[in-house]
Scaffold this motif. Structure first.
Motif, mmCIF file in Angstrom:
data_model
loop_
_atom_site.group_PDB
_atom_site.id
_atom_site.type_symbol
_atom_site.label_atom_id
_atom_site.label_comp_id
_atom_site.label_asym_id
_atom_site.label_seq_id
_atom_site.Cartn_x
_atom_site.Cartn_y
_atom_site.Cartn_z
ATOM 1 N N UNK B 59 -92.944 -75.331 102.420
ATOM 2 C CA UNK B 59 -93.072 -76.070 101.425
ATOM 3 C C UNK B 59 -94.377 -75.295 100.488
ATOM 4 N N UNK B 60 -95.390 -74.973 101.152
ATOM 5 C CA UNK B 60 -96.397 -74.170 100.576
ATOM 6 C C UNK B 60 -95.881 -72.919 99.565
ATOM 7 N N UNK B 61 -95.118 -72.236 100.116
ATOM 8 C CA UNK B 61 -94.274 -71.008 99.532
ATOM 9 C C UNK B 61 -93.064 -71.349 98.641
ATOM 10 N N UNK B 62 -92.634 -72.500 98.555
ATOM 11 C CA UNK B 62 -91.419 -72.921 97.718
ATOM 12 C C UNK B 62 -91.662 -72.310 96.258
ATOM 13 N N UNK B 63 -92.729 -72.760 95.717
ATOM 14 C CA UNK B 63 -92.930 -72.744 94.433
ATOM 15 C C UNK B 63 -92.811 -70.994 93.825
ATOM 16 N N UNK B 64 -93.325 -70.150 94.854
ATOM 17 C CA UNK B 64 -93.315 -68.557 94.395
ATOM 18 C C UNK B 64 -91.619 -68.363 94.747
ATOM 19 N N UNK B 65 -90.928 -68.883 95.744
ATOM 20 C CA UNK B 65 -89.573 -68.534 95.544
ATOM 21 C C UNK B 65 -88.767 -69.054 94.420
#
Lengths: 188, 188, 188, 188
Positions: B59-65
């Motif tokens: 979830x932490x990196x979902x925005x970057x992806x």
């Protein structure tokens, strides 16, 4: 001359890291086959989020700087991610400066592919050299790491790896000894 | 064909980072002088301690992806630390995979020295290339960054920098457009 | 759109070079399995003593420049010497300039060691990128080359290598086609 | 202990090379300001067409190997071409092997651009390290070389360059001395 001290750094904090097995094997071999004082340092013990420049005092990173100050050389065990080094390894390296100078460093690369971390080393070497370390000529390439250890966690083809590591340890110790004598005899 | 979207990544989280000024200038120029949708992404918004491999949902990196998935190209503004890239930048890059493919990338280097990040780029290029990105031919070198901006935070020699950036934007947009058409016309 | 043309460069002139077998195998596979016009170029046909800068006309190197001008991409087969590329390969690369722009390149590395040329590629990629080429994501690593071919000169594990090369050819051709269309549709 | 011997290699053979002026200046400074035996070696004196592997005896390259054997360190003055080193420099480096071991090397980069050869060094360092040399921490960057010398061929801002070179020479000599003592005291 004091006894030499050469710590071994496990340079990945990633979940399910395979390099941990390699680092323990390297640590084991180094402890048993040289008479050099050592220590296995897990990068997880340092705050990955640390972004304090190396010229600022930082309690979080103080231990790393102290270890380096006492060290006469370094062994880095690290994987290759996307043909480069792990980000957390660079964060830790960047958190010290003068502490690295005139000390040799050996790199043990780890990879799930057949390349064994060779590409990551191509990038680590100029950075370590810029910091005043001496990357030694030889390196160990732990390729296809998932197939290197048996179910009990023991390395396969142990003698092959012992021979590879012996060559690296010999070279590292030559430099550690000669450069320590040099640092004492010819301080800046 | 949808409108192009090319975000700009500020790739250092370090305290007192100088690259922030450069990133804002690049963002400003890109916004004003192209008609391309963009966004300034601060790496501080992502957990630096994130060590989840790219094949695991996070979830932490979902925005970057998600941002990368929508992007048709990328501009990275990043400093050079000890002749390499910042660790936090590599952590973020390593947290995605397929999202980079067949998209161009431009690098703006920042340095307190006269070298402008050129060495860091030598290491970033093979990693971005391995991920399927196309590092464009030209780059911007923001050398001796402490002397580049006046007391009001405005860049000196603005026209020189506008000319350098224009060349980079033109090349980046050529690739962004041609590769987007290619991705649509010839999907795998 | 004209038919694509993608030459294959054998990038070592050294006596007893092992890369020749690899280059012939790659040429053979490319000829048979794609419908693309190709040509096997032996670097020995170019004068190694060429020290004329790329901006000066040179009859010795004119053929190389003409071939590149007609080319829509390039495959380089080259060994790794001392963790870098062969000198003669760099001399040839440096003898042209604009001819490389906006064209993809695939690298097939050759090595007597287990690393398969991976380190040489880390240095070739930024140079080819600077010249405006697009190094594709995947590469072929012909490691421990002395054991790859049987006594009749045939490659062992042919299917494995065919599969590796197919992936590379597919990616190279995608870029060759898309970028050629781009160069025609959007000339500078 | 014998007197130290540290030759200086001019690493480009290209017509109209600008690095020649830099090499002469470095040679001049090294001769005058250290008491170390030296020699300016022009790469043009070695056959660029040399493609004999380093493990084969070669009369053409014998002189280079003998010079290296006697040397206690090396200074390389070389330009950056297309973000890499000159091909002829790699050919010469590849023509020796054991002769480099346990000796320090300093690099003076030359460039028509503002980058001063920094990218070329990133590639030279891992290769020299693989050969057993010790690339020292600091380097000299002769950027925008066409503007560095006056019409009489004298360097401008001489004191600035003397200060930069002094630091490099000091570090190089520290290693040359310490490693020579080491090679004598602890032969393999």
């Amino acid at each position: 001359m004091d006894k030499l001290f050469i710590p071994i750094l496990l340079g990945t904090a990633r979940d399910e890291r395979e390099s941990e097995k390699v680092a323990k094997f390297v640590f084991d071999q180094f402890s048993k086959n040289t008479k050099i004082k050592t220590e296995l340092i897990d990068i997880r013990n340092f705050a990955l989020s640390e972004t304090t420049p190396s010229w600022v005092e930082s309690p979080i990173i103080a231990e790393w700087r102290e270890t380096l100050t006492k060290a006469d050389g370094l062994i880095i065990v690290a994987p290759e991610y996307n043909h480069g080094y792990p980000g957390e390894l660079k964060l830790l390296i960047d958190s010290a400066l003068k502490e690295y100078e005139k000390k040799p460093v050996a790199i043990c690369g780890v990879s799930s592919s057949a390349i064994g971390g060779a590409r990551m080393m191509q990038h680590l070497i100029p950075t370590l050299s810029k910091l005043g370390m001496i990357p030694i000529k030889d390196a160990a390439y732990f390729s296809v790491v998932k197939e290197l250890f048996n179910q009990k966690g023991k390395i396969k083809n142990k003698q092959k790896w012992q021979k590879i590591l012996k060559k690296i340890f010999d070279e590292l110790l030559w430099y550690a000894k000669v450069l320590k004598e040099g640092r004492i005899k010819y301080p800046k």
